[in-house]
Write an enzyme that holds these catalytic residues in place. Structure first.
Site, PDB file in Angstrom:
ATOM      1  N   THR A  99     -13.915  11.425  13.855  1.00  0.00           N
ATOM      2  CA  THR A  99     -13.548  12.783  13.482  1.00  0.00           C
ATOM      3  C   THR A  99     -13.729  13.732  14.657  1.00  0.00           C
ATOM      4  OG1 THR A  99     -14.311  12.336  11.237  1.00  0.00           O
ATOM      5  CG2 THR A  99     -13.962  14.640  11.840  1.00  0.00           C
ATOM      6  N   HIS A 116       5.199  12.496  10.595  1.00  0.00           N
ATOM      7  CA  HIS A 116       4.541  12.345  11.892  1.00  0.00           C
ATOM      8  C   HIS A 116       5.164  11.209  12.703  1.00  0.00           C
ATOM      9  CE1 HIS A 116       1.406  12.062  14.923  1.00  0.00           C
ATOM     10  NE2 HIS A 116       1.382  10.773  14.687  1.00  0.00           N
ATOM     11  N   LYS A 126       0.854  -1.178   0.000  1.00  0.00           N
ATOM     12  CA  LYS A 126       0.000   0.000   0.000  1.00  0.00           C
ATOM     13  C   LYS A 126       0.894   1.233   0.000  1.00  0.00           C
ATOM     14  CE  LYS A 126      -3.482  -2.762   0.379  1.00  0.00           C
ATOM     15  NZ  LYS A 126      -4.334  -3.036  -0.788  1.00  0.00           N
ATOM     16  N   TYR A 172     -10.841   0.614  16.849  1.00  0.00           N
ATOM     17  CA  TYR A 172     -11.488   0.673  15.535  1.00  0.00           C
ATOM     18  C   TYR A 172     -10.667  -0.092  14.503  1.00  0.00           C
ATOM     19  CZ  TYR A 172     -13.074   2.412  11.066  1.00  0.00           C
ATOM     20  OH  TYR A 172     -13.517   2.481   9.775  1.00  0.00           O
TER      21      TYR A 172
END
Length: 315
Positions: free
Chosen positions: A208, A149, A138, A187
């Site tokens: 979000t 990050h 990927k 999640y």
């Protein structure tokens, strides 16, 4: 000129060794900035060059079981870090306002130092996020923002642990971040487990809001420093850096919020080849999935709550 550079680097390195807090000196990866810098440079080399070359003529690995185990191990470890932060100050003796760095060797301070180091070490474990992307081919997910990050966080935290291992009010953002990671990796684990767990991911859209709240809470807490009549925090530069970091990502995430909600779009889910990385959308396009539909691959990924998208499409 060049002849002066090396001696200056050596002197600076010697200064850091002397300046390292005695209470954290014996912890792994704390003896010198050279160790962690080499690890992070190796990480960048592997994910940008060696990994893709190794996978060039190979089929992508499935890694479903490994990803499920990894994600739920991260849930457990981050939950433990949150517990240690709470028990060593934030849920016991801290005022949640101007909490100074404790330079003593009392059990509470030493426990806070251990919690801070565990948080720092967890950032190296999170490098496996990228390894999974590379091994599964990927490559579009391994963006500059993702790599920045994952490499900047452990690098910057080394300096914090070295100079202010107990942290005081400067450790609050770490506890909040660990809390959010408990939710996020839960999640990820359920999503990686396969389509049969999609019914348990109805709360996906709230990810979000959780990310946005994280940076609001951190920014509000650290901003107290600028409005207090007096706060003698020992290393104020870390206060400024935490505030800048929180506000910078709050602005980026607010932009995503506007694109996803204010302009009428649903919270974008990411296609198999364009997922999110701990909060940064990996790629230039996000694809909004119609209400009621779910991705089946379980690979959509956030990077600490930020999604950057140039385009949002509906499918």
């Amino acid at each position: 000129m060049i002849g002066e550079v090396i001696p200056n680097i050596v002197r600076f390195h010697e200064y850091l060794i002397k300046r390292t807090d005695d209470r954290v000196r014996d912890y792994p990866l704390m003896q010198s900035p050279v160790q962690m810098t080499l690890i992070l440079l190796g990480y960048v080399f592997l994910v940008l060059y060696a990994g893709p070359r190794y996978m060039a003529n190979r089929k992508p690995y499935k890694l479903k079981t490994a990803m499920v185990i990894y994600n739920f191990c991260m849930v457990a470890s981050n939950a433990y870090i949150v517990y240690e932060f709470l028990m060593s100050g934030w849920g016991t003796t801290y005022t949640w306002r101007c909490d100074l760095i404790d330079p003593s060797t009392n059990p509470r301070a030493l426990r806070m130092i251990r919690a801070s180091w565990l948080f720092y070490f967890s950032k190296y474990v999170e490098l496996l996020d990228t390894a999974f992307f590379v091994l599964r081919k990927k490559h579009s997910q391994v963006t500059f923002l993702h790599i920045f990050h994952h490499s900047f966080m452990p690098w910057s935290w080394w300096w914090g642990i070295t100079l202010t291992p107990e942290g005081g009010m400067g450790s609050f953002h770490a506890m909040v971040n660990a809390m959010v990671h408990v939710i996020m990796y839960t999640y990820y684990g359920l999503a990686a487990a396969g389509p049969r767990f999609q019914k348990y991911l109805w709360w996906k859209k709230y990810m979000t809001a959780i990310q946005l709240i994280q940076f609001i809470v951190v920014s509000v807490h650290i901003s107290q420093y600028y409005f207090m009549e007096k706060c003698d925090y020992q290393v104020p530069i870390f206060i400024h850096l935490i505030w800048i970091y929180g506000m910078f990502f709050f602005v980026l995430f607010s932009n995503f919020w506007i694109q996803a909600y204010v302009k009428g779009k649903r919270l974008p889910a990411i296609t198999e080849d364009k997922p999110k990385q701990n909060g940064f959308v990996s790629g230039s396009e996000a694809v909004a999935v119609p209400n009621g539909k779910h991705l089946e691959n379980g690979t959509d990924h956030y990077t600490n709550g930020f999604a950057l998208s140039a385009k949002i499409k509906e499918v």
